[in-house]
Design an enzyme around this catalytic site. Structure first.
Site, PDB file in Angstrom:
ATOM      1  CB  SER A 119      11.477   5.265 -21.526  1.00 61.79           C
ATOM      2  OG  SER A 119      11.968   4.191 -22.249  1.00 61.79           O
ATOM      3  CG  HIS A 140      16.985   6.217 -21.379  1.00 57.84           C
ATOM      4  ND1 HIS A 140      16.616   7.355 -22.053  1.00 57.84           N
ATOM      5  CD2 HIS A 140      16.061   5.282 -21.719  1.00 57.84           C
ATOM      6  CE1 HIS A 140      15.532   7.117 -22.759  1.00 57.84           C
ATOM      7  NE2 HIS A 140      15.171   5.872 -22.573  1.00 57.84           N
ATOM      8  CD  GLU A 152      18.781  10.714 -21.811  1.00 58.69           C
ATOM      9  OE1 GLU A 152      18.618  11.932 -21.957  1.00 58.69           O
ATOM     10  OE2 GLU A 152      17.825   9.924 -21.679  1.00 58.69           O
ATOM     11  CG  ASN A 190      12.558  10.178 -24.646  1.00 53.90           C
ATOM     12  OD1 ASN A 190      12.937  10.217 -25.812  1.00 53.90           O
ATOM     13  ND2 ASN A 190      12.432   9.049 -23.969  1.00 53.90           N
TER      14      ASN A 190
HETATM   15  P1  NAD Z   1       9.999  -5.477 -24.803  1.00 52.67           P
HETATM   16  O1  NAD Z   1       8.547  -5.638 -24.645  1.00 52.67           O
HETATM   17  O2  NAD Z   1      10.619  -5.667 -26.158  1.00 52.67           O
HETATM   18  O3  NAD Z   1      10.766  -6.485 -23.806  1.00 52.67           O
HETATM   19  C1  NAD Z   1      10.430  -6.609 -22.457  1.00 52.67           C
HETATM   20  C2  NAD Z   1      10.895  -7.986 -21.984  1.00 52.67           C
HETATM   21  O4  NAD Z   1      10.744  -8.034 -20.551  1.00 52.67           O
HETATM   22  C3  NAD Z   1      10.069  -9.138 -22.569  1.00 52.67           C
HETATM   23  O5  NAD Z   1      10.928 -10.094 -23.171  1.00 52.67           O
HETATM   24  C4  NAD Z   1       9.371  -9.711 -21.334  1.00 52.67           C
HETATM   25  O6  NAD Z   1       9.152 -11.120 -21.406  1.00 52.67           O
HETATM   26  C5  NAD Z   1      10.375  -9.355 -20.242  1.00 52.67           C
HETATM   27  N1  NAD Z   1       9.843  -9.453 -18.889  1.00 52.67           N
HETATM   28  C6  NAD Z   1       8.589  -9.146 -18.440  1.00 52.67           C
HETATM   29  N2  NAD Z   1       8.483  -9.433 -17.136  1.00 52.67           N
HETATM   30  C7  NAD Z   1       9.697  -9.940 -16.734  1.00 52.67           C
HETATM   31  C8  NAD Z   1      10.195 -10.438 -15.493  1.00 52.67           C
HETATM   32  N3  NAD Z   1       9.435 -10.490 -14.408  1.00 52.67           N
HETATM   33  N4  NAD Z   1      11.480 -10.877 -15.453  1.00 52.67           N
HETATM   34  C9  NAD Z   1      12.250 -10.868 -16.560  1.00 52.67           C
HETATM   35  N5  NAD Z   1      11.822 -10.397 -17.752  1.00 52.67           N
HETATM   36  C10 NAD Z   1      10.559  -9.954 -17.843  1.00 52.67           C
HETATM   37  O7  NAD Z   1      10.348  -4.032 -24.218  1.00 52.67           O
HETATM   38  P2  NAD Z   1      11.582  -3.074 -24.605  1.00 52.67           P
HETATM   39  O8  NAD Z   1      11.182  -2.178 -25.724  1.00 52.67           O
HETATM   40  O9  NAD Z   1      12.834  -3.895 -24.706  1.00 52.67           O
HETATM   41  O10 NAD Z   1      11.644  -2.138 -23.303  1.00 52.67           O
HETATM   42  C11 NAD Z   1      12.294  -2.564 -22.124  1.00 52.67           C
HETATM   43  C12 NAD Z   1      12.583  -1.350 -21.270  1.00 52.67           C
HETATM   44  O11 NAD Z   1      13.425  -0.448 -21.995  1.00 52.67           O
HETATM   45  C13 NAD Z   1      11.364  -0.538 -20.865  1.00 52.67           C
HETATM   46  O12 NAD Z   1      11.559  -0.052 -19.565  1.00 52.67           O
HETATM   47  C14 NAD Z   1      11.339   0.591 -21.894  1.00 52.67           C
HETATM   48  O13 NAD Z   1      10.688   1.742 -21.418  1.00 52.67           O
HETATM   49  C15 NAD Z   1      12.818   0.831 -22.043  1.00 52.67           C
HETATM   50  N6  NAD Z   1      13.227   1.491 -23.297  1.00 52.67           N
HETATM   51  C16 NAD Z   1      12.659   1.116 -24.487  1.00 52.67           C
HETATM   52  C17 NAD Z   1      13.086   1.734 -25.679  1.00 52.67           C
HETATM   53  C18 NAD Z   1      12.505   1.325 -27.011  1.00 52.67           C
HETATM   54  O14 NAD Z   1      12.642   2.094 -27.980  1.00 52.67           O
HETATM   55  N7  NAD Z   1      11.892   0.155 -27.132  1.00 52.67           N
HETATM   56  C19 NAD Z   1      14.090   2.729 -25.640  1.00 52.67           C
HETATM   57  C20 NAD Z   1      14.675   3.046 -24.393  1.00 52.67           C
HETATM   58  C21 NAD Z   1      14.221   2.426 -23.237  1.00 52.67           C
END
Ligand code: NAD
Length: 284
Positions: A119, A140, A152, A190
């Site tokens: 993000s 994204h 995006e 954003n």
């Molecule tokens: P989350 O915490 O729900 O999930 C992250 C996952 O990554 C976890 O299951 C964790 O175990 C895993 N992980 C950590 N280290 C790892 C590794 N070395 N290898 C494999 N997996 C690993 O987070 P999320 O909300 O799903 O966010 C993930 C990404 O998406 C981030 O970059 C975030 O900025 C982006 N994002 C989030 C949102 C949102 O609203 N949550 C929206 C758009 C983008």
């Protein structure tokens, strides 16, 4: 380039949603995480989300079973060797993402595309250490992925036309709508959305109107489906604050300064729905 198999690294909120959307569209998916527990949580989220779509009549039972059958899970990055594209959707941390991208590069085919769902981290900077940064791109997605139509597509300085075109085609194939974006802090959505939310905190802090009236105003006067303060509670006040702090730092422009009320609420632990209280109280 024909994409039939997709690797997803990270089985959390976003990774499981991306895996689900791709599987429903008929792609084979390999979902990677660090532990069986994390993979189990991700698979359960996919099952629950698909079941909701079936009970709402948006998907039939056969399509649900077919989608579930297309998602394989593993803790072994070597399984990414079969992927035409790998989308990194792990925890938002620049050092961690750097390490993960190195592991993906080592495991994936040399012609596979590598994408990130970050993000806030620069696509250009994440691409720089890769041997072939032209195959790297931002995709994204928005939360919840199965419901939100936008992706995006962010081109870093090094992203090739071939890479950008391939992920655009993939986005449409999984029934999402792409917009093309040049790498820049906050990308498009954003960059516009979070400063608007921040402005709503200034309006609240100055006593111009109550929280409920600010939200009602933006719903009825600007046709927003949810008011900016209720949206801040949904996103997380800490997330909104950290985005504003990134904007101040990366643009070097004080116009992005966070409202002191937003900072104060975060300091108090009032982070929104996830902590039970933010602008509004969810415990009553
Ligand atoms: P989350 O915490 O729900 O999930 C992250 C996952 O990554 C976890 O299951 C964790 O175990 C895993 N992980 C950590 N280290 C790892 C590794 N070395 N290898 C494999 N997996 C690993 O987070 P999320 O909300 O799903 O966010 C993930 C990404 O998406 C981030 O970059 C975030 O900025 C982006 N994002 C989030 C949102 C949102 O609203 N949550 C929206 C758009 C983008």
């Amino acid at each position: 380039m024909n994409i039939e198999t997709i690797g997803v690294v990270g089985a959390g909120t976003m990774g499981s949603g991306i895996a689900q959307a791709a599987a429903v569209a008929g792609l084979d998916v390999v979902m990677i995480d660090v532990s069986e527990a994390a993979l189990g949580k991700g698979s359960a989220a996919v099952r629950a989300s698909l079941a909701r779509l079936v009970s709402n009549g948006k998907l039939d039972a056969a399509a649900q079973d077919a989608a579930l059958g297309r998602i394989a899970t593993s803790t072994d990055y070597a399984r990414l060797a079969s992927a035409d594209i790998v989308i990194e959707a792990a925890t938002e941390n620049v050092e961690l993402k750097g390490r993960i991208l190195g592991q993906i590069e080592a495991a994936a085919r040399t012609d596979a595309i590598i994408a990130t769902n970050t993000s806030s981290i620069s696509i250009t900077a994440l691409a720089a250490p890769l041997a072939d940064p032209s195959r790297f791109v931002g995709m994204h997605f928005f939360n919840p992925v199965p419901m939100m139509p936008l992706v995006e597509i962010i081109r870093g300085l090094q992203t090739s036309d071939r890479t950008a075109a391939a992920v655009r085609t993939l986005t449409e194939r999984i029934d999402k709508s792409p917009i093309g974006v040049r790498n820049s802090p906050g990308f498009v959505v954003n960059r516009i959305l979070v400063p608007m939310i921040n402005e709503a905190f200034f309006v609240l802090h100055e006593g111009v109107a109550s929280a409920a009236e600010i939200d009602e105003g933006m719903k009825l006067g600007a046709n927003h489906p949810i008011g900016p303060l209720a949206l801040a509670d949904l996103i997380g006040l800490d997330v909104c604050l950290s985005v504003m702090d990134v904007f101040v730092k990366d643009f070097g422009d004080p116009k992005y300064r966070a409202c002191s009320l937003l900072r104060e609420l975060v300091a108090a632990g009032r982070l929104g729905r996830k902590s039970g209280r933010g602008v509004y109280d969810y415990t009553v």
